[in-house]
Design a protein around this motif. Structure first.
Motif, PDB file in Angstrom:
ATOM      1  N   ASP A   1       0.853  -1.186   0.000  1.00 16.22           N
ATOM      2  CA  ASP A   1       0.000   0.000   0.000  1.00 16.22           C
ATOM      3  C   ASP A   1       0.882   1.226   0.000  1.00 16.22           C
ATOM      4  N   ARG A   2       0.310   2.351  -0.412  1.00 13.96           N
ATOM      5  CA  ARG A   2       1.095   3.568  -0.588  1.00 13.96           C
ATOM      6  C   ARG A   2       1.730   4.042   0.718  1.00 13.96           C
ATOM      7  N   ALA A   3       1.012   3.939   1.829  1.00 15.46           N
ATOM      8  CA  ALA A   3       1.512   4.465   3.093  1.00 15.46           C
ATOM      9  C   ALA A   3       2.476   3.517   3.804  1.00 15.46           C
ATOM     10  N   GLY A   4       2.606   2.287   3.316  1.00 13.43           N
ATOM     11  CA  GLY A   4       3.526   1.342   3.912  1.00 13.43           C
ATOM     12  C   GLY A   4       3.070   0.760   5.228  1.00 13.43           C
ATOM     13  N   ARG A   5       1.738   0.672   5.448  1.00  7.95           N
ATOM     14  CA  ARG A   5       1.229   0.112   6.700  1.00  7.95           C
ATOM     15  C   ARG A   5       1.124  -1.401   6.647  1.00  7.95           C
ATOM     16  N   SER A   6       1.016  -1.952   5.440  1.00  8.88           N
ATOM     17  CA  SER A   6       0.951  -3.407   5.318  1.00  8.88           C
ATOM     18  C   SER A   6       2.355  -3.944   5.047  1.00  8.88           C
ATOM     19  N   ALA A   7       2.507  -5.253   5.205  1.00 11.09           N
ATOM     20  CA  ALA A   7       3.825  -5.865   5.033  1.00 11.09           C
ATOM     21  C   ALA A   7       4.332  -5.700   3.604  1.00 11.09           C
ATOM     22  N   SER A   8       5.646  -5.631   3.457  1.00 11.55           N
ATOM     23  CA  SER A   8       6.259  -5.600   2.136  1.00 11.55           C
ATOM     24  C   SER A   8       6.349  -7.022   1.591  1.00 11.55           C
ATOM     25  N   ALA A   9       6.155  -7.143   0.294  1.00  7.90           N
ATOM     26  CA  ALA A   9       6.185  -8.454  -0.342  1.00  7.90           C
ATOM     27  C   ALA A   9       7.113  -8.415  -1.548  1.00  7.90           C
ATOM     28  N   LYS A  10       7.663  -9.581  -1.889  1.00 10.83           N
ATOM     29  CA  LYS A  10       8.483  -9.671  -3.087  1.00 10.83           C
ATOM     30  C   LYS A  10       7.556  -9.976  -4.259  1.00 10.83           C
ATOM     31  N   MET A  11       7.554  -9.076  -5.248  1.00  7.49           N
ATOM     32  CA  MET A  11       6.612  -9.165  -6.353  1.00  7.49           C
ATOM     33  C   MET A  11       7.106  -8.297  -7.492  1.00  7.49           C
TER      34      MET A  11
END
Length: 433
Positions: free
Chosen positions: A304-314
């Protein structure tokens, strides 16, 4: 009755007469192919603005893992599926004649449910698991509105409340979608506009939904739309398709097409054909304005834009990517689904990208020849099928595309097309992080 008519009737019939029943299992390509998704990383801004409860039901967590190739479908979910499944598979002979092709074009029609979308296949399943876990409110984000409608309907079925955060442009232009969600009992909220000069995309509204879920008792943010388990739940589509093609004597290995988005329609149609070493061609279609698989990089990034959810490799264009305001709202996202990113790396899926104008031309051709109005997103699959059928290399090929959503509540997109107001634009390399 002629042989042609008999074959068409058998394909179109959504129940009984051709011996096709509702599948009792979902297919897990990770387990079957021995693949694993890269581990997620801590959200960059998880501590700010309210944290989100990440308590995904254990059953869904297990379905994201390479544990077993075939996952039994709970009976309450199958019971819900029986309301509209099996769905029709339709041979598009008038379209074939118009294109002058020797290919056989089939359409798997997934829009005949309360949500008007293939997204309802996983919405029902996820709502069931969340209800079993004691969740009282599902909070989600939606772009064009199909996903929000699917979650609203599924929440209503299992006795839960629902809040939908909707992209502002869609909220304003698609009153039919809002009305449908509200009739189903959902609280639909207009997403906040972003900085002047930058359009609000799904990733912005996701951030708002995540924050809201973190502040609401007994609520969960349900991303779901692009998670591997959501694609797994959609594999009833491809299982039915295989049986329906066999029932009418279609022996050719099909070319399978769906728009990318969250991966549910293209994955649901195509992944069962990879079972037990299958080699069918699977084509994911995207917009040249959001070329995540065709021009993105495979790396870790915020979802998500704000970086509140986990980062994923994609495969990603960068979380800050601000693409053109195309009509296919559900495709206005900076990254590809995690599962499809891995499948792309493994060479198990192909990707193509098209401009808006030709896509809508093909959608109009489908409407005029066969009488089906595709959503702005599903129009990309229609166009890819037409382009593949025109290709001499596909003479005699069986081509199947998924019409995942109808466009009857999204006619604002076609108004823009007829008025010459399409705003798709191919991004510069410098715009892609």
């Amino acid at each position: 009755m002629s042989t042609t008519t008999e074959s068409t009737a058998a394909i179109r019939e959504p129940s009984g007469t051709n011996g096709i029943g509702v599948p009792d299992r979902w297919y897990n390509v990770l387990a079957d192919r021995g693949l694993e998704l890269p581990q997620a990383q801590q959200a960059p801004n998880a501590s700010g603005g309210g944290s989100v409860s990440a308590a995904v039901p254990k059953a869904l967590v297990r379905q994201n893992l390479p544990m077993r190739a075939w996952e039994p479908i709970p009976e309450p979910v199958r019971d819900a599926y029986r309301q509209w499944r099996p769905t029709p598979l339709i041979r598009l002979r008038r379209l074939e004649r118009e294109l002058g092709t020797t290919a056989a074009i089939y359409m798997k029609y997934e829009a005949g449910n309360v949500a008007g979308s293939a997204k309802y296949n996983t919405a029902v399943a996820q709502a069931y698991y969340y209800a079993e876990a004691g969740v009282q409110t599902l909070i989600t984000s939606t772009a064009a509105g199909q996903w929000g409608t699917a979650i609203a309907a599924a929440a209503a079925r299992f006795g839960m409340d629902c809040v939908v955060h909707m992209v502002p442009g869609s909220y304003d232009r698609k009153p039919g979608r809002r009305i449908a969600m509200e009739l189903l009992g959902a609280d639909v909220r207009r997403g906040t506009e972003t900085a002047p000069g930058r359009s609000t995309a799904l990733s912005d509204v996701m951030s708002e939904a995540i924050e809201h879920a973190g502040q609401t008792k007994a609520a969960r943010w349900i991303l779901g739309g692009s998670e591997p388990f959501a694609i797994l739940h959609s594999t009833v589509i491809g299982q039915e398709t295989r049986e329906q093609l066999r029932a009418v004597g279609e022996e050719r290995e099909p070319l399978l097409i769906g728009y990318l988005g969250g991966g549910k329609n293209v994955g649901g149609l195509g992944l069962p054909y990879l079972a037990e070493g299958g080699t069918a061609r699977l084509v994911a279609v995207e917009s040249t304005s959001y070329p995540v698989l065709t021009r993105g990089r495979f790396r870790y990034d915020a979802t998500d834009r704000a970086g509140r959810s986990a980062s994923a490799k994609m495969y990603t264009l960068g979380a800050a990517f601000a693409g053109a305001p195309i009509q296919a709202e559900s495709m206005r996202y900076h990254a590809a689904p995690k599962l499809f990113s891995v499948l792309r790396e493994e060479g198990l899926v192909q990707a193509v990208a098209y401009d808006e104008g030709p896509v809508f031309d093909s959608a109009r051709l489908l409407l005029r020849t066969e009488g089906f109005l595709a959503s702005a997103e599903a129009a990309y699959a229609v166009h890819a099928a037409c382009e593949q059928a025109r290709d001499p290399r596909n003479d005699g090929q069986a081509i199947v595309f998924c019409l995942s959503d109808h466009g009857h509540l999204d006619t604002d997109a076609y108004r823009a097309y007829l008025d010459g107001r399409l705003e798709g634009r191919v991004p510069l390399d410098s715009e892609i992080e």
